[in-house]
Motif scaffolding. Structure first.
Motif, PDB file in Angstrom:
ATOM      1  N   SER A 170      34.814  49.814  33.740  1.00  0.00           N
ATOM      2  CA  SER A 170      35.825  49.194  34.588  1.00  0.00           C
ATOM      3  C   SER A 170      36.763  50.267  35.138  1.00  0.00           C
ATOM      4  CB  SER A 170      36.631  48.186  33.780  1.00  0.00           C
ATOM      5  OG  SER A 170      37.315  48.858  32.752  1.00  0.00           O
TER       6      SER A 170
ATOM      7  N   SER B 293      39.343  51.825  33.798  1.00  0.00           N
ATOM      8  CA  SER B 293      40.707  51.312  33.608  1.00  0.00           C
ATOM      9  C   SER B 293      41.743  52.311  34.124  1.00  0.00           C
ATOM     10  CB  SER B 293      40.955  51.032  32.126  1.00  0.00           C
ATOM     11  OG  SER B 293      42.283  50.593  31.960  1.00  0.00           O
TER      12      SER B 293
ATOM     13  N   LEU C 196      49.483  45.687  35.363  1.00  0.00           N
ATOM     14  CA  LEU C 196      48.093  45.521  34.932  1.00  0.00           C
ATOM     15  C   LEU C 196      48.019  44.427  33.863  1.00  0.00           C
ATOM     16  CD1 LEU C 196      45.143  46.479  35.046  1.00  0.00           C
ATOM     17  CD2 LEU C 196      45.667  48.059  33.206  1.00  0.00           C
TER      18      LEU C 196
ATOM     19  N   TRP D 138      43.945  36.957  34.561  1.00  0.00           N
ATOM     20  CA  TRP D 138      42.682  36.997  35.323  1.00  0.00           C
ATOM     21  C   TRP D 138      41.487  36.875  34.396  1.00  0.00           C
ATOM     22  CZ3 TRP D 138      39.589  36.464  39.267  1.00  0.00           C
ATOM     23  CH2 TRP D 138      38.379  37.142  39.301  1.00  0.00           C
TER      24      TRP D 138
ATOM     25  N   ILE E 100      39.026  33.752  34.340  1.00  0.00           N
ATOM     26  CA  ILE E 100      37.685  33.872  34.942  1.00  0.00           C
ATOM     27  C   ILE E 100      36.601  33.638  33.890  1.00  0.00           C
ATOM     28  CG2 ILE E 100      37.416  36.414  34.725  1.00  0.00           C
ATOM     29  CD1 ILE E 100      36.251  34.364  37.712  1.00  0.00           C
ATOM     30  N   ILE E 101      36.834  34.104  32.660  1.00  0.00           N
ATOM     31  CA  ILE E 101      35.809  33.903  31.630  1.00  0.00           C
ATOM     32  C   ILE E 101      35.686  32.401  31.312  1.00  0.00           C
ATOM     33  CG2 ILE E 101      35.207  34.360  29.200  1.00  0.00           C
ATOM     34  CD1 ILE E 101      36.313  37.243  29.728  1.00  0.00           C
TER      35      ILE E 101
ATOM     36  N   LEU F 252      33.940  30.724  34.344  1.00  0.00           N
ATOM     37  CA  LEU F 252      32.507  31.065  34.413  1.00  0.00           C
ATOM     38  C   LEU F 252      31.721  30.328  33.330  1.00  0.00           C
ATOM     39  CD1 LEU F 252      32.310  34.895  35.221  1.00  0.00           C
ATOM     40  CD2 LEU F 252      31.754  32.970  36.698  1.00  0.00           C
TER      41      LEU F 252
ATOM     42  N   LEU G 148      46.858  41.680  40.580  1.00  0.00           N
ATOM     43  CA  LEU G 148      45.978  42.864  40.612  1.00  0.00           C
ATOM     44  C   LEU G 148      45.864  43.419  42.030  1.00  0.00           C
ATOM     45  CD1 LEU G 148      43.083  41.783  38.189  1.00  0.00           C
ATOM     46  CD2 LEU G 148      44.804  43.541  37.772  1.00  0.00           C
TER      47      LEU G 148
ATOM     48  N   ARG H  99      49.129  45.107  42.916  1.00  0.00           N
ATOM     49  CA  ARG H  99      49.221  46.382  42.185  1.00  0.00           C
ATOM     50  C   ARG H  99      48.382  47.456  42.868  1.00  0.00           C
ATOM     51  NH1 ARG H  99      45.780  48.445  38.094  1.00  0.00           N
ATOM     52  NH2 ARG H  99      46.848  49.904  36.693  1.00  0.00           N
ATOM     53  N   ARG H 100      47.127  47.115  43.205  1.00  0.00           N
ATOM     54  CA  ARG H 100      46.237  48.120  43.801  1.00  0.00           C
ATOM     55  C   ARG H 100      46.698  48.530  45.198  1.00  0.00           C
ATOM     56  NH1 ARG H 100      42.393  50.699  41.281  1.00  0.00           N
ATOM     57  NH2 ARG H 100      41.812  49.682  39.366  1.00  0.00           N
TER      58      ARG H 100
ATOM     59  N   LEU I  35      35.962  44.435  46.766  1.00  0.00           N
ATOM     60  CA  LEU I  35      35.680  43.568  45.617  1.00  0.00           C
ATOM     61  C   LEU I  35      36.821  42.567  45.410  1.00  0.00           C
ATOM     62  CD1 LEU I  35      34.157  42.732  43.055  1.00  0.00           C
ATOM     63  CD2 LEU I  35      35.334  44.571  41.845  1.00  0.00           C
ATOM     64  N   LEU I  36      38.053  43.056  45.418  1.00  0.00           N
ATOM     65  CA  LEU I  36      39.182  42.151  45.186  1.00  0.00           C
ATOM     66  C   LEU I  36      39.257  41.096  46.292  1.00  0.00           C
ATOM     67  CD1 LEU I  36      41.923  44.652  43.867  1.00  0.00           C
ATOM     68  CD2 LEU I  36      40.628  42.972  42.556  1.00  0.00           C
TER      69      LEU I  36
ATOM     70  N   LEU J  13      36.579  38.537  45.659  1.00  0.00           N
ATOM     71  CA  LEU J  13      36.973  37.669  44.537  1.00  0.00           C
ATOM     72  C   LEU J  13      38.010  36.657  45.001  1.00  0.00           C
ATOM     73  CD1 LEU J  13      37.177  40.320  41.649  1.00  0.00           C
ATOM     74  CD2 LEU J  13      35.548  38.433  41.801  1.00  0.00           C
TER      75      LEU J  13
ATOM     76  N   LEU K 125      32.564  45.806  38.855  1.00  0.00           N
ATOM     77  CA  LEU K 125      32.081  44.637  38.112  1.00  0.00           C
ATOM     78  C   LEU K 125      31.027  45.000  37.075  1.00  0.00           C
ATOM     79  CD1 LEU K 125      31.731  41.583  40.524  1.00  0.00           C
ATOM     80  CD2 LEU K 125      33.514  42.075  38.869  1.00  0.00           C
TER      81      LEU K 125
ATOM     82  N   HIS L 284      31.245  46.630  34.691  1.00  0.00           N
ATOM     83  CA  HIS L 284      31.763  46.664  33.314  1.00  0.00           C
ATOM     84  C   HIS L 284      31.441  45.380  32.564  1.00  0.00           C
ATOM     85  CE1 HIS L 284      35.118  44.425  35.142  1.00  0.00           C
ATOM     86  NE2 HIS L 284      35.421  44.006  33.954  1.00  0.00           N
TER      87      HIS L 284
ATOM     88  N   ILE M  61      30.068  45.813  27.946  1.00  0.00           N
ATOM     89  CA  ILE M  61      31.040  45.603  26.868  1.00  0.00           C
ATOM     90  C   ILE M  61      30.486  46.311  25.625  1.00  0.00           C
ATOM     91  CG2 ILE M  61      32.390  43.871  25.598  1.00  0.00           C
ATOM     92  CD1 ILE M  61      31.284  41.803  27.613  1.00  0.00           C
TER      93      ILE M  61
END
Ligand code: HEM
Length: 224
Positions: A35, A37, A46, A53, A57-58, A61, A105, A108-109, A126-127, A130, A198, A200, A204
């Motif tokens: 990722s 980081s 962050l 986030w 998202i988890i 999904l 996010l 921040r970016r 990507l952001l 999303l 993504l 990442h 894990i």
């Protein structure tokens, strides 16, 4: 004709690019499977972005996957109205939570000078993707109730028809445009997956659960 391309052909193109691209990136440089980081550059935003986030998202999904793998269970669960309301309310709350995190996010970016230094154009693409997927998904949840009930009779059989290599477009034909935008944006995300942060998701470090802990030993030359 448009449906045929977007829902009959593009899903396969996206999966082929995702699998081929992931193998290519792994072979070329597996150390980029991360990722990347940027916590050491900025931690406060962050935290308030990444934590909501990721929890959101988890959960969302996993919810989609339950709809795909256990449609009969979802139908049975939703047959009691109060359970349907609790499920939909929880899912919407998770969606809004992840949207707040994602917006933080993005801000921040785009605004933090230190983080901007390490941000690539692909990070922003990507952001943005999303954001489109998430906003369209929340729009569907709000304007076309009750998603968990009709998902299992439209999206689920459509996805299984794709798996069986005979896409059945009748399930998507009558979907509202917003739902189609949500689905196509998700397919684009699958296609760009190997070329973004993504990756990442599949890196894990589960091995930490069973591998022996690391012992760090100092090896100094003895003072004479
Ligand atoms: C499966 C478990 C996951 C883990 C352990 C994980 C972990 C991480 C970590 C460590 C970061 C770096 C930022 C930070 O330090 O918080 C990160 C960033 C990110 N993750 Fe995940 N992630 C997971 C799942 C996902 C999923 C499912 C998605 C989206 C579908 C996702 C999207 C992102 C994005 C877009 C970033 C970059 C945020 C930025 O702009 O800095 N992650 N993730």
């Amino acid at each position: 004709m448009v449906d045929l391309f977007l829902f009959g052909i593009f899903p396969y193109v996206a999966v082929v690019i995702a699998v081929g691209g992931s193998i290519w990136r792994y072979v070329r440089n597996q150390f980029t499977y991360s990722s990347l980081s940027s916590q050491f550059l900025e931690g406060r935003q962050l935290f308030w972005g990444s934590v909501p986030w990721h929890y959101g998202i988890i959960a969302v999904l996993v919810g989609h996957l339950i709809g795909v793998f256990f449609p009969a269970g979802v139908k049975a669960f939703n047959s009691v109205p109060v359970r349907l309301y609790i499920l939909e309310g929880t899912a919407l709350a998770m969606g809004l939570l992840l949207l707040v995190g994602l917006v933080i996010l993005v801000v921040r970016r785009s605004t933090n000078p230190r983080v901007r230094m390490v941000t690539t154009p692909m990070d922003m693409v990507l952001l943005a993707l999303l954001l489109i997927t998430v906003v369209a998904g929340i729009g569907v949840a709000i304007f076309y109730r009750w998603g968990s009930a009709w998902f299992v009779t439209t999206a689920t059989p459509y996805i299984w028809s794709l798996v069986k290599l005979s896409p059945d477009l009748k399930y998507v034909a009558s979907l509202p445009v917003l739902a189609k935008i949500h689905a196509v944006a998700a397919l684009v995300l699958i296609a760009v997956f190997p070329f973004t942060r993504l990756v990442h998701i599949v890196s894990i470090p589960f091995a930490y659960l069973w591998r022996p802990y690391q012992i760090v030993m100092w090896h100094r030359r003895q003072v004479q």
